[in-house]
Design a protein around this motif. Structure first.
Motif, PDB file in Angstrom:
ATOM      1  N   ALA A 236       0.826  -1.209   0.000  1.00 28.73           N
ATOM      2  CA  ALA A 236       0.000   0.000   0.000  1.00 28.73           C
ATOM      3  C   ALA A 236       0.861   1.260   0.000  1.00 28.73           C
ATOM      4  O   ALA A 236       0.575   2.229  -0.711  1.00 28.73           O
ATOM      5  CB  ALA A 236      -0.925  -0.005   1.217  1.00 28.73           C
ATOM      6  N   ARG A 237       1.955   1.238   0.767  1.00 30.21           N
ATOM      7  CA  ARG A 237       2.852   2.400   0.804  1.00 30.21           C
ATOM      8  C   ARG A 237       3.521   2.602  -0.557  1.00 30.21           C
ATOM      9  O   ARG A 237       3.625   3.725  -1.052  1.00 30.21           O
ATOM     10  CB  ARG A 237       3.904   2.196   1.892  1.00 30.21           C
ATOM     11  N   SER A 238       3.964   1.500  -1.170  1.00 36.66           N
ATOM     12  CA  SER A 238       4.582   1.588  -2.487  1.00 36.66           C
ATOM     13  C   SER A 238       3.580   2.063  -3.536  1.00 36.66           C
ATOM     14  O   SER A 238       3.907   2.869  -4.416  1.00 36.66           O
ATOM     15  CB  SER A 238       5.167   0.225  -2.881  1.00 36.66           C
ATOM     16  N   TYR A 239       2.333   1.580  -3.430  1.00 33.56           N
ATOM     17  CA  TYR A 239       1.275   1.996  -4.367  1.00 33.56           C
ATOM     18  C   TYR A 239       1.015   3.493  -4.270  1.00 33.56           C
ATOM     19  O   TYR A 239       0.912   4.196  -5.288  1.00 33.56           O
ATOM     20  CB  TYR A 239       0.001   1.209  -4.069  1.00 33.56           C
ATOM     21  N   ARG A 240       0.936   3.996  -3.040  1.00 35.82           N
ATOM     22  CA  ARG A 240       0.694   5.433  -2.863  1.00 35.82           C
ATOM     23  C   ARG A 240       1.841   6.254  -3.431  1.00 35.82           C
ATOM     24  O   ARG A 240       1.630   7.301  -4.061  1.00 35.82           O
ATOM     25  CB  ARG A 240       0.489   5.750  -1.384  1.00 35.82           C
ATOM     26  N   ALA A 241       3.073   5.796  -3.212  1.00 36.27           N
ATOM     27  CA  ALA A 241       4.232   6.539  -3.709  1.00 36.27           C
ATOM     28  C   ALA A 241       4.258   6.553  -5.235  1.00 36.27           C
ATOM     29  O   ALA A 241       4.521   7.587  -5.860  1.00 36.27           O
ATOM     30  CB  ALA A 241       5.521   5.922  -3.158  1.00 36.27           C
ATOM     31  N   GLU A 242       3.979   5.411  -5.860  1.00 38.08           N
ATOM     32  CA  GLU A 242       4.003   5.355  -7.327  1.00 38.08           C
ATOM     33  C   GLU A 242       2.815   6.109  -7.923  1.00 38.08           C
ATOM     34  O   GLU A 242       2.923   6.698  -9.003  1.00 38.08           O
ATOM     35  CB  GLU A 242       4.015   3.898  -7.789  1.00 38.08           C
ATOM     36  N   ARG A 243       1.686   6.070  -7.226  1.00 45.61           N
ATOM     37  CA  ARG A 243       0.526   6.807  -7.726  1.00 45.61           C
ATOM     38  C   ARG A 243       0.790   8.313  -7.708  1.00 45.61           C
ATOM     39  O   ARG A 243       0.336   9.042  -8.604  1.00 45.61           O
ATOM     40  CB  ARG A 243      -0.702   6.468  -6.878  1.00 45.61           C
ATOM     41  N   TYR A 244       1.532   8.770  -6.721  1.00 44.57           N
ATOM     42  CA  TYR A 244       1.852  10.197  -6.635  1.00 44.57           C
ATOM     43  C   TYR A 244       2.695  10.631  -7.838  1.00 44.57           C
ATOM     44  O   TYR A 244       2.406  11.647  -8.480  1.00 44.57           O
ATOM     45  CB  TYR A 244       2.601  10.480  -5.333  1.00 44.57           C
ATOM     46  N   THR A 245       3.749   9.867  -8.147  1.00 46.22           N
ATOM     47  CA  THR A 245       4.593  10.246  -9.291  1.00 46.22           C
ATOM     48  C   THR A 245       3.827  10.099 -10.599  1.00 46.22           C
ATOM     49  O   THR A 245       4.060  10.866 -11.544  1.00 46.22           O
ATOM     50  CB  THR A 245       5.870   9.394  -9.329  1.00 46.22           C
ATOM     51  N   LEU A 246       2.926   9.121 -10.681  1.00 51.20           N
ATOM     52  CA  LEU A 246       2.109   8.981 -11.884  1.00 51.20           C
ATOM     53  C   LEU A 246       1.201  10.200 -12.060  1.00 51.20           C
ATOM     54  O   LEU A 246       1.016  10.695 -13.188  1.00 51.20           O
ATOM     55  CB  LEU A 246       1.272   7.705 -11.799  1.00 51.20           C
ATOM     56  N   ARG A 247       0.645  10.717 -10.962  1.00 54.54           N
ATOM     57  CA  ARG A 247      -0.216  11.899 -11.045  1.00 54.54           C
ATOM     58  C   ARG A 247       0.577  13.097 -11.556  1.00 54.54           C
ATOM     59  O   ARG A 247       0.065  13.901 -12.349  1.00 54.54           O
ATOM     60  CB  ARG A 247      -0.813  12.213  -9.670  1.00 54.54           C
ATOM     61  N   LEU A 248       1.831  13.217 -11.127  1.00 57.33           N
ATOM     62  CA  LEU A 248       2.665  14.306 -11.634  1.00 57.33           C
ATOM     63  C   LEU A 248       2.809  14.217 -13.152  1.00 57.33           C
ATOM     64  O   LEU A 248       2.726  15.222 -13.861  1.00 57.33           O
ATOM     65  CB  LEU A 248       4.049  14.255 -10.980  1.00 57.33           C
ATOM     66  N   ARG A 249       3.014  13.000 -13.658  1.00 61.01           N
ATOM     67  CA  ARG A 249       3.191  12.832 -15.104  1.00 61.01           C
ATOM     68  C   ARG A 249       1.898  13.096 -15.866  1.00 61.01           C
ATOM     69  O   ARG A 249       1.923  13.635 -16.976  1.00 61.01           O
ATOM     70  CB  ARG A 249       3.712  11.428 -15.408  1.00 61.01           C
ATOM     71  N   THR A 250       0.753  12.715 -15.269  1.00 60.58           N
ATOM     72  CA  THR A 250      -0.519  12.959 -15.965  1.00 60.58           C
ATOM     73  C   THR A 250      -0.867  14.443 -16.021  1.00 60.58           C
ATOM     74  O   THR A 250      -1.683  14.853 -16.842  1.00 60.58           O
ATOM     75  CB  THR A 250      -1.665  12.199 -15.266  1.00 60.58           C
ATOM     76  N   VAL A 251      -0.264  15.245 -15.161  1.00 60.22           N
ATOM     77  CA  VAL A 251      -0.483  16.699 -15.202  1.00 60.22           C
ATOM     78  C   VAL A 251       0.482  17.352 -16.185  1.00 60.22           C
ATOM     79  O   VAL A 251       0.089  18.176 -17.020  1.00 60.22           O
ATOM     80  CB  VAL A 251      -0.318  17.312 -13.798  1.00 60.22           C
ATOM     81  N   ILE A 252       1.762  16.981 -16.120  1.00 58.37           N
ATOM     82  CA  ILE A 252       2.771  17.707 -16.879  1.00 58.37           C
ATOM     83  C   ILE A 252       2.686  17.424 -18.373  1.00 58.37           C
ATOM     84  O   ILE A 252       2.843  18.320 -19.208  1.00 58.37           O
ATOM     85  CB  ILE A 252       4.190  17.392 -16.338  1.00 58.37           C
ATOM     86  N   PHE A 253       2.431  16.168 -18.772  1.00 58.06           N
ATOM     87  CA  PHE A 253       2.483  15.833 -20.193  1.00 58.06           C
ATOM     88  C   PHE A 253       1.383  16.517 -21.014  1.00 58.06           C
ATOM     89  O   PHE A 253       1.666  17.030 -22.107  1.00 58.06           O
ATOM     90  CB  PHE A 253       2.459  14.326 -20.387  1.00 58.06           C
ATOM     91  N   PRO A 254       0.117  16.569 -20.567  1.00 59.51           N
ATOM     92  CA  PRO A 254      -0.880  17.318 -21.354  1.00 59.51           C
ATOM     93  C   PRO A 254      -0.550  18.807 -21.468  1.00 59.51           C
ATOM     94  O   PRO A 254      -0.762  19.420 -22.519  1.00 59.51           O
ATOM     95  CB  PRO A 254      -2.179  17.096 -20.571  1.00 59.51           C
ATOM     96  N   VAL A 255      -0.038  19.386 -20.374  1.00 63.22           N
ATOM     97  CA  VAL A 255       0.339  20.800 -20.424  1.00 63.22           C
ATOM     98  C   VAL A 255       1.444  21.025 -21.449  1.00 63.22           C
ATOM     99  O   VAL A 255       1.432  21.995 -22.224  1.00 63.22           O
ATOM    100  CB  VAL A 255       0.786  21.283 -19.026  1.00 63.22           C
ATOM    101  N   VAL A 256       2.407  20.116 -21.484  1.00 61.03           N
ATOM    102  CA  VAL A 256       3.502  20.218 -22.448  1.00 61.03           C
ATOM    103  C   VAL A 256       2.975  20.126 -23.876  1.00 61.03           C
ATOM    104  O   VAL A 256       3.410  20.874 -24.767  1.00 61.03           O
ATOM    105  CB  VAL A 256       4.551  19.123 -22.168  1.00 61.03           C
ATOM    106  N   ASP A 257       2.052  19.208 -24.116  1.00 61.84           N
ATOM    107  CA  ASP A 257       1.489  19.073 -25.467  1.00 61.84           C
ATOM    108  C   ASP A 257       0.796  20.364 -25.924  1.00 61.84           C
ATOM    109  O   ASP A 257       0.916  20.770 -27.079  1.00 61.84           O
ATOM    110  CB  ASP A 257       0.498  17.902 -25.513  1.00 61.84           C
ATOM    111  N   ILE A 258       0.062  20.987 -25.004  1.00 63.49           N
ATOM    112  CA  ILE A 258      -0.599  22.259 -25.351  1.00 63.49           C
ATOM    113  C   ILE A 258       0.449  23.336 -25.636  1.00 63.49           C
ATOM    114  O   ILE A 258       0.333  24.110 -26.600  1.00 63.49           O
ATOM    115  CB  ILE A 258      -1.528  22.703 -24.199  1.00 63.49           C
ATOM    116  N   ALA A 259       1.483  23.384 -24.822  1.00 66.38           N
ATOM    117  CA  ALA A 259       2.530  24.391 -25.007  1.00 66.38           C
ATOM    118  C   ALA A 259       3.262  24.207 -26.324  1.00 66.38           C
ATOM    119  O   ALA A 259       3.795  25.177 -26.882  1.00 66.38           O
ATOM    120  CB  ALA A 259       3.515  24.329 -23.840  1.00 66.38           C
ATOM    121  N   PHE A 260       3.303  22.961 -26.852  1.00 69.20           N
ATOM    122  CA  PHE A 260       3.949  22.719 -28.133  1.00 69.20           C
ATOM    123  C   PHE A 260       3.112  23.237 -29.310  1.00 69.20           C
ATOM    124  O   PHE A 260       3.653  23.716 -30.311  1.00 69.20           O
ATOM    125  CB  PHE A 260       4.190  21.224 -28.333  1.00 69.20           C
ATOM    126  N   ALA A 261       1.799  23.115 -29.182  1.00 69.18           N
ATOM    127  CA  ALA A 261       0.928  23.516 -30.300  1.00 69.18           C
ATOM    128  C   ALA A 261       0.868  25.031 -30.453  1.00 69.18           C
ATOM    129  O   ALA A 261       0.746  25.548 -31.581  1.00 69.18           O
ATOM    130  CB  ALA A 261      -0.469  22.951 -30.087  1.00 69.18           C
TER     131      ALA A 261
END
Length: 581
Positions: A236-261
């Motif tokens: 559960a601790r490992s899941y929470r830690a990996e979910r946190y970093t995954l959430r960071l990636r789900t925020v940054i990548f769409p923003v980057v795609d918009i900034a590219f267009a």
């Protein structure tokens, strides 16, 4: 007691080490790779300019399409060749750096104080040697070269864009504020997030390893449910830690795609307006749009690899952090005069405020065989570790030498210490290799010397050339113990600490082996920590340890006559029978 996580290097240490690897150890190779990438990027910048001129020429009706097409083809071929050799050069530098990082990590691990390794447990160290090394390998092989290459391409492309026309270059900056803000938000959170993720993985690995290693104990004591709950918590601790970093990636990548267009759209719209008002030619607008489109690839690769770089940076921080463990000794140049081992007012604690040894005083005479006996948990093994120089007393000293020539064990260089005092326990590791390889870990020796050491321990295993260890011929626990004792004979220290060193042999075989060892080790001081009291009967003196104190010290006959704790132990263990000759 929870395990102590090994330290992690600071960001400053990580950056300094990375700079040292890149700029000081391999400057020529790095500059050579960057030069090739710069030439490849420059060759790739010609095509957009030629295409812009082609569009302008078509509008005017005075263009030679064949010549332009041939030139573009030539530059694209040149770019492909340069890219091939540039990536080859980058890969060579990366593999060299990775090999050095691995070697340095192994050196740091081998230099760790044994006591700290044991307190940290296996999970944290295993996760660093496996998962963290793998993460760093991916970073060195992919992220670092791609970021360096892409950075060169970005700089040159933006330079070409400005040279094409400052006005048509301005619209490409429209995405910069969005990218800048998003990356600041991401980078502040990514490194701590990945460190938590790796620490959680280390705890999970350690818990699983302990459960598997102690499976019989878990089954015998009915601890399965407790271990399952521990595993569930770690997952559960490992899941929470990996979910946190995954959430960071789900925020940054769409923003980057918009900034590219945004820059492409802005360059087309604003460039079109500039052309309509006569402030930019069609060739400039076309070339600028192509350059903006061309720079998006490298920028995208840099931002994508930045995520891997954060993971690799966290891995490097954990690998370098192993070197931040304080040393448990301060080796000097002093050399002891004599071989007498002595403990004076020794206190030791595994936890602050909870001593397990209390004011122990003990003198070991050269050539003497001292048996240390007592109930389980009395502190016998802890005392043995201090006498072998594995741990440093919290209070008091353990010295080797006579009088003014006595030197603390922790002040001796490790090689010097191991040449004087050696510890053998009941836990032995058989390394993958031949029996000869396992023996010669002690010191170089001839086959005759190796075979003599095996005969001294009544070796009943395979020959010197047989491969043992993982993937080789299995050895029984008793044979592994014999191999460790034979290695000890080859090491030839003047003082030996044997902590239940024959406990895995049956009593009759253990008795025979101890007699063989007594003949071979004649003249050396031996501290034998034992639960079989015939070892104490054969010793020159016996030390009885209870509750962290030496409560009795004397010969077997003296202690029997005193009628104290040793006499009670002897009576309960041996009854009225006399020891067999």
């Amino acid at each position: 007691m929870s395990n102590e996580i090994l330290p992690v290097a600071t960001p400053t240490q990580v950056r300094a080490h990375a700079r040292h690897l890149l700029l000081r150890r391999h400057p020529r190779a790095l500059l050579g790779a960057l030069a090739l990438h710069a030439l490849a990027a420059a060759a790739g910048l010609v095509a957009p300019r030629l295409l812009g001129d082609l569009v302008e020429g078509v509008r005017r009706g005075d263009v030679e399409i064949d010549a332009v097409a041939l030139a573009i083809t030539g530059f694209l071929i040149a770019q492909g060749v340069l890219v091939r050799y540039a990536y080859d050069a980058s890969a060579r530098v990366g593999e060299r750096i990775l090999a050095e990082l691995r070697e340095e990590f192994v050196e740091r691990v081998l230099a760790l104080p044994l006591s700290r390794v044991e307190r940290a447990g296996t999970g944290d160290l295993v996760s660093r040697t496996s998962r963290d090394v793998d993460a760093l390998s991916e970073t060195v092989r992919r992220a670092v070269p791609d970021i360096l290459v892409s950075s060169v391409m970005i700089v040159l492309t933006l330079g070409a864009l400005v040279l094409t026309g400052p006005l048509v270059a301005l619209p490409c900056l429209v995405g910069v504020p969005l990218l800048w803000g998003a990356m600041r938000w991401y980078l502040r959170r990514a490194a701590p997030g990945y460190l938590r993720e790796m620490a959680a993985w280390g705890a999970l690995t350690g818990g699983l390893a302990e459960t598997v290693h102690g499976a019989r104990t878990v089954e015998a004591l009915g601890l399965a449910e407790r271990r399952l709950r521990r595993c569930d918590r770690d997952i559960a601790r490992s899941y929470r830690a990996e979910r946190y970093t995954l959430r960071l990636r789900t925020v940054i990548f769409p923003v980057v795609d918009i900034a590219f267009a945004l820059p492409i759209v802005a360059t087309l719209l604003i460039g079109g307006l500039l052309h309509i008002h006569g402030m930019a030619s069609l060739a400039q607008v076309t070339a600028a749009t192509l350059y903006v489109h061309q720079v998006i690839g490298p920028v995208d690769l840099v931002l994508t690899r930045l995520d891997e770089l954060q993971l690799g940076g966290a891995a490097l921080a954990r690998l370098l952090g192993v070197g931040n463990v304080p040393r448990d000794r301060s080796p000097g140049d002093a050399r002891p005069a004599g071989e007498r081992l002595a403990a004076r007012d020794v206190h030791y604690a595994y936890r602050d405020g909870r001593d397990v040894l209390h004011g122990v005083d003990l003198d070991l005479r050269p050539g003497e065989r001292l048996a240390v006996v007592g109930p389980s948990g009395a502190g016998k093994s802890t005392l043995g570790r201090l006498l072998a120089g594995v741990d440093e007393p919290r209070v008091g000293t353990v010295t080797v030498g006579e009088g003014a020539g006595a030197v603390r064990l922790v002040d001796l260089p490790l090689d010097e210490l191991r040449g004087r005092v050696a510890l053998v326990t009941q836990d032995h590791h058989v390394f993958h290799g031949t029996v000869r390889d396992n023996l010669l870990l002690a010191r170089p020796a001839t086959d005759e010397e190796a075979e003599a050491a095996l005969r001294a321990v009544d070796w009943d295993g395979p020959g010197l050339d047989t491969v043992v260890g993982s993937g080789g011929e299995p050895l029984s626990p008793a044979q592994a113990q014999q191999l460790a004792l034979a290695r000890l004979i080859l090491a030839d220290p003047h003082t030996l600490v044997l902590d239940e060193a024959t406990s895995l042999l049956d009593p009759r075989a253990a008795r025979r082996l101890e007699r063989s060892l007594a003949a071979v080790l004649d003249g050396r001081a031996v501290v034998a920590i034992a639960h079989r009291l015939h070892t104490a009967h054969d010793a020159d003196r016996v030390a009885v340890v209870e509750n962290g104190r030496v409560i009795e010290l004397g010969t077997h006959d003296e202690l029997i006559a005193a009628g104290g704790s040793y006499a009670a132990l002897w009576s309960s263990w041996h009854g009225d029978k006399q020891p067999s000759p």
